[in-house]
Design a protein around this motif. Structure first.
Motif, PDB file in Angstrom:
ATOM      1  N   GLU A  26      11.915   3.606  -4.423  1.00 47.22           N
ATOM      2  CA  GLU A  26      12.207   3.206  -5.791  1.00 47.22           C
ATOM      3  C   GLU A  26      11.024   3.392  -6.731  1.00 47.22           C
ATOM      4  O   GLU A  26      11.196   3.458  -7.937  1.00 47.22           O
ATOM      5  CB  GLU A  26      12.652   1.744  -5.821  1.00 47.22           C
ATOM      6  CG  GLU A  26      14.010   1.510  -5.170  1.00 47.22           C
ATOM      7  CD  GLU A  26      14.472   0.083  -5.317  1.00 47.22           C
ATOM      8  OE1 GLU A  26      13.759  -0.693  -5.992  1.00 47.22           O
ATOM      9  OE2 GLU A  26      15.533  -0.254  -4.765  1.00 47.22           O
ATOM     10  N   GLY A  27       9.808   3.451  -6.204  1.00 46.25           N
ATOM     11  CA  GLY A  27       8.666   3.603  -7.092  1.00 46.25           C
ATOM     12  C   GLY A  27       7.370   3.778  -6.345  1.00 46.25           C
ATOM     13  O   GLY A  27       7.325   3.832  -5.112  1.00 46.25           O
ATOM     14  N   ALA A  77       2.682   3.439  -1.020  1.00 46.75           N
ATOM     15  CA  ALA A  77       1.385   3.137  -0.406  1.00 46.75           C
ATOM     16  C   ALA A  77       1.445   3.225   1.114  1.00 46.75           C
ATOM     17  O   ALA A  77       0.486   3.646   1.760  1.00 46.75           O
ATOM     18  CB  ALA A  77       0.917   1.748  -0.831  1.00 46.75           C
ATOM     19  N   SER A  78       2.585   2.885   1.678  1.00 48.35           N
ATOM     20  CA  SER A  78       2.716   2.859   3.133  1.00 48.35           C
ATOM     21  C   SER A  78       2.882   4.241   3.742  1.00 48.35           C
ATOM     22  O   SER A  78       2.788   4.396   4.958  1.00 48.35           O
ATOM     23  CB  SER A  78       3.914   1.994   3.538  1.00 48.35           C
ATOM     24  OG  SER A  78       5.102   2.538   3.008  1.00 48.35           O
ATOM     25  N   ASP A 129       1.755   6.162 -13.234  1.00 51.17           N
ATOM     26  CA  ASP A 129       0.823   5.183 -13.775  1.00 51.17           C
ATOM     27  C   ASP A 129      -0.489   5.380 -13.024  1.00 51.17           C
ATOM     28  O   ASP A 129      -0.609   6.285 -12.179  1.00 51.17           O
ATOM     29  CB  ASP A 129       1.352   3.752 -13.619  1.00 51.17           C
ATOM     30  CG  ASP A 129       1.739   3.415 -12.172  1.00 51.17           C
ATOM     31  OD1 ASP A 129       1.207   4.063 -11.245  1.00 51.17           O
ATOM     32  OD2 ASP A 129       2.567   2.521 -11.969  1.00 51.17           O
ATOM     33  N   GLU A 130      -1.497   4.576 -13.318  1.00 49.84           N
ATOM     34  CA  GLU A 130      -2.815   4.787 -12.706  1.00 49.84           C
ATOM     35  C   GLU A 130      -2.750   4.688 -11.186  1.00 49.84           C
ATOM     36  O   GLU A 130      -3.397   5.466 -10.477  1.00 49.84           O
ATOM     37  CB  GLU A 130      -3.809   3.770 -13.265  1.00 49.84           C
ATOM     38  CG  GLU A 130      -4.179   4.003 -14.725  1.00 49.84           C
ATOM     39  CD  GLU A 130      -5.271   3.064 -15.191  1.00 49.84           C
ATOM     40  OE1 GLU A 130      -5.802   2.314 -14.348  1.00 49.84           O
ATOM     41  OE2 GLU A 130      -5.586   3.076 -16.391  1.00 49.84           O
ATOM     42  N   SER A 131      -1.980   3.743 -10.679  1.00 47.12           N
ATOM     43  CA  SER A 131      -1.917   3.580  -9.225  1.00 47.12           C
ATOM     44  C   SER A 131      -1.240   4.772  -8.557  1.00 47.12           C
ATOM     45  O   SER A 131      -1.646   5.211  -7.474  1.00 47.12           O
ATOM     46  CB  SER A 131      -1.158   2.289  -8.872  1.00 47.12           C
ATOM     47  OG  SER A 131       0.181   2.352  -9.330  1.00 47.12           O
ATOM     48  N   LEU A 132      -0.220   5.327  -9.212  1.00 46.12           N
ATOM     49  CA  LEU A 132       0.486   6.463  -8.634  1.00 46.12           C
ATOM     50  C   LEU A 132      -0.364   7.731  -8.708  1.00 46.12           C
ATOM     51  O   LEU A 132      -0.348   8.548  -7.777  1.00 46.12           O
ATOM     52  CB  LEU A 132       1.814   6.679  -9.358  1.00 46.12           C
ATOM     53  CG  LEU A 132       2.854   7.579  -8.676  1.00 46.12           C
ATOM     54  CD1 LEU A 132       3.019   7.209  -7.207  1.00 46.12           C
ATOM     55  CD2 LEU A 132       4.184   7.487  -9.397  1.00 46.12           C
ATOM     56  N   VAL A 133      -1.118   7.908  -9.794  1.00 45.33           N
ATOM     57  CA  VAL A 133      -2.034   9.046  -9.890  1.00 45.33           C
ATOM     58  C   VAL A 133      -3.096   8.941  -8.798  1.00 45.33           C
ATOM     59  O   VAL A 133      -3.457   9.935  -8.155  1.00 45.33           O
ATOM     60  CB  VAL A 133      -2.696   9.107 -11.273  1.00 45.33           C
ATOM     61  CG1 VAL A 133      -3.785  10.174 -11.297  1.00 45.33           C
ATOM     62  CG2 VAL A 133      -1.655   9.400 -12.354  1.00 45.33           C
TER      63      VAL A 133
END
Length: 230
Positions: A42-43, A48-49, A66-70
């Motif tokens: 979903e996002g 992360a896993s 967003d910053e975390s996804l980049v």
């Protein structure tokens, strides 16, 4: 569509907060012989896993970045590649799009079984598929007057790196560059990595844009460009 051998198949992970888009992509992936298997999330938080997974290609919509996804994309293992889906290519978004260390781009307006299959195949082969609109905007930006940054260290490329950069500008993939220069694909990959580091660019797209803007590659009229694959 030509049947793809199992040895060439890829695993895909897609992530989108938009359920309608996610379900549509799942239906398309089911119809592509190149895709051996796929998973969907979903996002970015759920990705992360799987950062250290065996996924070959991640499909991520630009609007979800967003910053975390980049940061997630930047720390992916070397074998994993990222295909970004573009909903629109506004002038304001060009810098953001180009700054993401992605390996390919596909417009959602052109999204279909054939276009997605082609993009996945090209990304897997080391090419950088890109919509015409984004290509033109990046090249136009590369042609804008360049202001010298006196605080930036000069770029020193080896003669071989200059050759590879010139072929990157022509849009050649790593495989095509290896064939042209009679090198192994591993050697070309190492040279491209070195070029990106020296140019301080996260991907081939920005490396080409910077080299053109700063005059790091000298084009000649007698030179016939290859089909533009970036």
């Amino acid at each position: 569509m030509a049947k793809t051998s199992k040895a060439c198949k890829v695993t895909v992970t897609l992530a989108s907060r938009n359920e309608f888009r996610r379900l549509g992509l799942e239906q398309l992936l089911q119809r592509i012989p190149l895709v051996e298997s796929f998973t969907s999330y979903e996002g970015g938080a759920e990705l992360a896993s799987v950062a250290e997974s065996e996924t070959d290609i991640f499909i991520i919509p630009v609007e979800d970045l967003d910053e975390s996804l980049v940061a997630f994309i930047a720390r992916l293992p070397e074998h994993s590649k990222t295909l970004l889906l573009l909903d629109r290519v506004s002038d304001e978004r060009v810098s953001r799009i180009a700054a993401v260390p992605a390996h390919g781009f596909l417009s959602e307006h052109d999204l279909g079984v054939e276009s997605l299959a082609d993009a996945l195949e090209r990304v897997s082969a080391g090419e950088v598929p890109m919509p015409y609109e984004l290509t033109m905007k990046l090249l136009r930006r590369a042609g804008e007057p360049y202001r010298v940054d006196r605080d930036r260290a000069p770029v020193h490329l080896t003669p071989r790196e200059q050759e590879v950069l010139s072929l990157l500008v022509d849009g050649l993939s790593n495989k095509q560059i290896a064939s042209r220069l009679h090198l192994s694909q591993h050697s070309v990959k190492r040279l491209v990595t070195s070029i990106l580091a020296k140019l301080n660019t996260p991907n081939r797209t920005l490396a080409v844009a910077r080299s053109l803007r700063e005059g790091l590659v000298h084009r000649t009229a007698s030179r016939e460009p290859e089909e533009f694959t970036a």
